[in-house]
Structures are given as C-alpha cells and as structure tokens.
Design an enzyme around this catalytic site. Sequence first.
Site, PDB file in Angstrom:
ATOM      1  N   GLY A  21     -30.394 -10.785 -20.438  1.00 58.15           N
ATOM      2  CA  GLY A  21     -29.392 -10.458 -19.446  1.00 58.15           C
ATOM      3  C   GLY A  21     -29.843  -9.329 -18.561  1.00 58.15           C
ATOM      4  N   GLY A  22     -28.935  -8.873 -17.701  1.00 61.46           N
ATOM      5  CA  GLY A  22     -29.283  -7.823 -16.770  1.00 61.46           C
ATOM      6  C   GLY A  22     -29.496  -6.483 -17.430  1.00 61.46           C
ATOM      7  N   GLY A  24     -30.523  -6.209 -20.887  1.00 63.00           N
ATOM      8  CA  GLY A  24     -31.523  -6.253 -21.945  1.00 63.00           C
ATOM      9  C   GLY A  24     -31.599  -7.636 -22.554  1.00 63.00           C
ATOM     10  N   LYS A  41     -29.400  -6.419 -29.992  1.00 64.98           N
ATOM     11  CA  LYS A  41     -29.406  -6.329 -28.534  1.00 64.98           C
ATOM     12  C   LYS A  41     -30.108  -5.042 -28.122  1.00 64.98           C
ATOM     13  CE  LYS A  41     -26.392  -6.256 -24.487  1.00 64.98           C
ATOM     14  NZ  LYS A  41     -25.013  -6.310 -23.990  1.00 64.98           N
ATOM     15  N   ASP A 135     -16.689  -8.563 -17.881  1.00 68.20           N
ATOM     16  CA  ASP A 135     -17.810  -9.490 -17.647  1.00 68.20           C
ATOM     17  C   ASP A 135     -17.595 -10.782 -18.441  1.00 68.20           C
ATOM     18  OD1 ASP A 135     -20.162 -10.365 -16.520  1.00 68.20           O
ATOM     19  OD2 ASP A 135     -21.431  -9.498 -18.082  1.00 68.20           O
TER      20      ASP A 135
END
Length: 465
Positions: A21-22, A24, A41, A135
């Site tokens: 993702g943006g 990580g 993550k 999100d």
Amino acid sequence: MLSPGVQLGNRYRLDERIASGGMGDVWRGTDQVLGRTVAVKSLLPALLDEPGFAERFRGEARTMATINHPGVVDVYDFGNDQHIAFLVMEYVEGDPLSATLSRVGRLTPARTMALVAQAADALHAAHVKGIVHRDVKPGNLLVRPNGTLVLTDFGIARSELVGQLTAAGSVLGTASYISPEQATGQVATPASDVYALGVVAYQCLAGRRPFEGDNPLDIAMRHVRETPRALPSDIPPQVCALVERAMAKDPKDRWPSAAVLAGAARQLKTALSRQARSGGAAPISAAPASPAPGRAQVPPPQPPRPPAAPHSPAAPRPPVAAPPAAPHAPVAGQRPVAARPPVAQPPRPTTVAPAVTGYPRGAATVPSAYAPQPTQSRPVPRRSRSGMVLLAIMLGALVVLCSGVISYKLRNSLSMPVEVSVQEVTSGALRPDGRDDPAATAYRRVDQPRPGGDETTTSEGRRTR
C-alpha cells in the site's frame, strides 16, 4: 529492503509479502515465540523521515488495540527494529474484497447487502470508540472462506490519540472512495466512513466505481460535484435507494449511523434471500416496522358452528335425541343414575332412533354404526353386564339374609313363655275370711316358684315396725 527470512524484533520472521500500500507492505510471518502465523505490516523507510508518520503508525496500533469486535482485525504487537516500524496483527485466512471483484466483476444484491451489513457493524464498533477509519475500500475488507468479513488497515485512522498529527487541509484516503467533505479538506466524521462504504456497495453491484478520472485529484473533485451513474436495471429499487442514501453529498442526508445502515442492509439481505428461495417477485421493504412480505393475514373470528360427526366433517348430521319411550336410557357422555338396584341393560342397538325436532342438543351426533372411530374421544367407562348381574345377586342375597334374621328374632320372641311370679305369703295369723293376716303376725314366709319347675323357695323374716 525487507525480504523473506528477515526477522523483526528478534521474534517475527517474514515469510511472504501478501499486500502493498501507500504506507508500506503487509507480510505473512511467523511468531517464533508462540509458533503461530501472523500478519506483519511495515512502514516504508522513506516515510519515517517525514514528521508525524511514525507517530501516526504507532497510533494505529493503539487505536486498533482498543477495538474488540469480531469484524475488526486484532493487534498483537508493535515495534521498531533497524529503522523499520512494524505492526503485528491477526492473520486472516481469506482474500481482499478487491481481489474477489477483480475475479467475478459483480456480486449479487443479497451478497452485497450481507457484506455491507458486516462492514457497517465493524465501523460502528470503531465509531463508538471515537475512531474514524477514513480509508474504507475493498482492499481493506478481508473476506474469509466462510463469508465473514474483517475490517483492517487503520493506518490513517483519525482518533483522539493521533488526530492532532494530521495537518490542517491535508487529504488522506483513496481518491476513488473519498467523501466530499474529505476531498474539500474538512474533518472526517463517521458519516465519511458511511459514504465510503456506500461507494464500495456501488462497485459490488455495478462492477465499476462511481467516478473515474485521469488523476486522484480529478476523481476526488467528481465526488464533490457530480452525481454517479445509475445502477444497472436489474438491481432492486430498495437496494438502489440504500446505496444512494449512503452516497448523499450532504452528510446530514446519509444514514444517521453505521449501525442503522447495517440494520437496513441486513433486512434487505433477508428479504432478497427469501424471495430467491420462493422464486417469486414479492415486494421488498427496508422499513423495519413493515410486516414481512407474503405473510398470511389472520382472518376475522367466525361465529361458532354446530359440531359435526367425526366420520363425516363435510356433512354434519342432525343431533339425536333420546326416544320418549325410554326416559331412563343412558345419554351419550353421561352415566346412568337410578334409585333402584341396577338391572342388566339390553345390548346397544346398531341403529339410531330418528331425530326429534325441537330444542337441539349440544352433544355431538351419534354415528349410525356402533364402532369406535380413531378420531373419537375415549368414551366414559361403564359397568359391564356381568358386573351388574353379580351386583344384583349380591343385593338379593343380602335382602334374603336380613329378612331371615329378622323373622327368626320375631319368632323366638313370640314363642317364649310368660312366667308369672306367684308369691305365696304364709303368716301365723288369719283374718276372718281365712286368709293370712300379715299385720297381726310378727313374721312372714314367702314361697316363690323357681323358673322352669315346680319347686318353690321359702323366704322367712321377722316383721319390723
């Protein structure tokens, strides 16, 4: 650069990259202490140099740890190793909803409503804690093989812990699912998550996003200014109305909370599933107070009808009255009452006497043939014929015995002789008529006969004055 086999915190081994993702990457890893599979993550190293990102990432761990809901992924640990910030979470067996949509294109309305209801429940659990996800998108909705949904990736969530780290006027979130207020730089609220979930539902039903553009800014402005294209014509109107309300431009026009949206979506899912099983086109209603479609109404009460014979419910026979010639005959459902000793009754006739007009009896009619019916109630037990005969014999013998005893007593009392006690007084003085003169003698003698014989007893005594 992270790669398979790298250990973080001297405990978590990275096995396979499963998402990017943006902020990580997400890895499938192994907790070497507990021996379980986890999701790790990691935050991109370049973002650590930007002020506030590391704190926001740490805030994600604290934020998610406060939510206890089966629809929200669990957080196990947080750490920083070799200038790499990482978050250890529950590993969910399943695929992101984005992968499912890429594979099948569209989902059925019932399946879409089921997923929306679960996602709305998870969002409500976060909103209760004062957390806004900010999100919501198919990539952050993981679907297990059994169909349950889990909400994940609270990396840019806004809460009281990390809200002050967001710069004023900054835009966070994916442009295709961003709410109009977020696109214009306003503060995100729970209504913003409701809007994003409505966009997810739109994509599941239509197989496309409501707005497309050349760049994220263009897409974000379309959410502010334009109206999305209508959903396909095969979508039920009630489902379209639910999605349109969730995607209203003004937050006040949307569903008042994620919990209310979850309830409406779950009710529509139930109605759609019932309609699919029945194969009909019954109307669907999302109003909670409306009755279920197709349910039979209770008819108004009808006046009572006379009971029909058990063997012919379609044509009830007229009630049967007892014949006038036999006033003491037993009536159906009652025991015979008689003041005299019971006598043997003749066998019950197999035919029924003709009905007598007049006052209708309340008892059920008697069938023409004396045969027990399987649906008849159990008759009242009666004395058998042999028992009644035996009782009559015993009563007769008792009467004969009593009369014999009485007559024997009377006969003995009449035949007993009457004994007359004759007293004979003898004294020494006589009166002129030749009889004893008890007054003139000093003593007396009384002769009394003994019962049953000719002997007498003599009693003498001196006379006293």
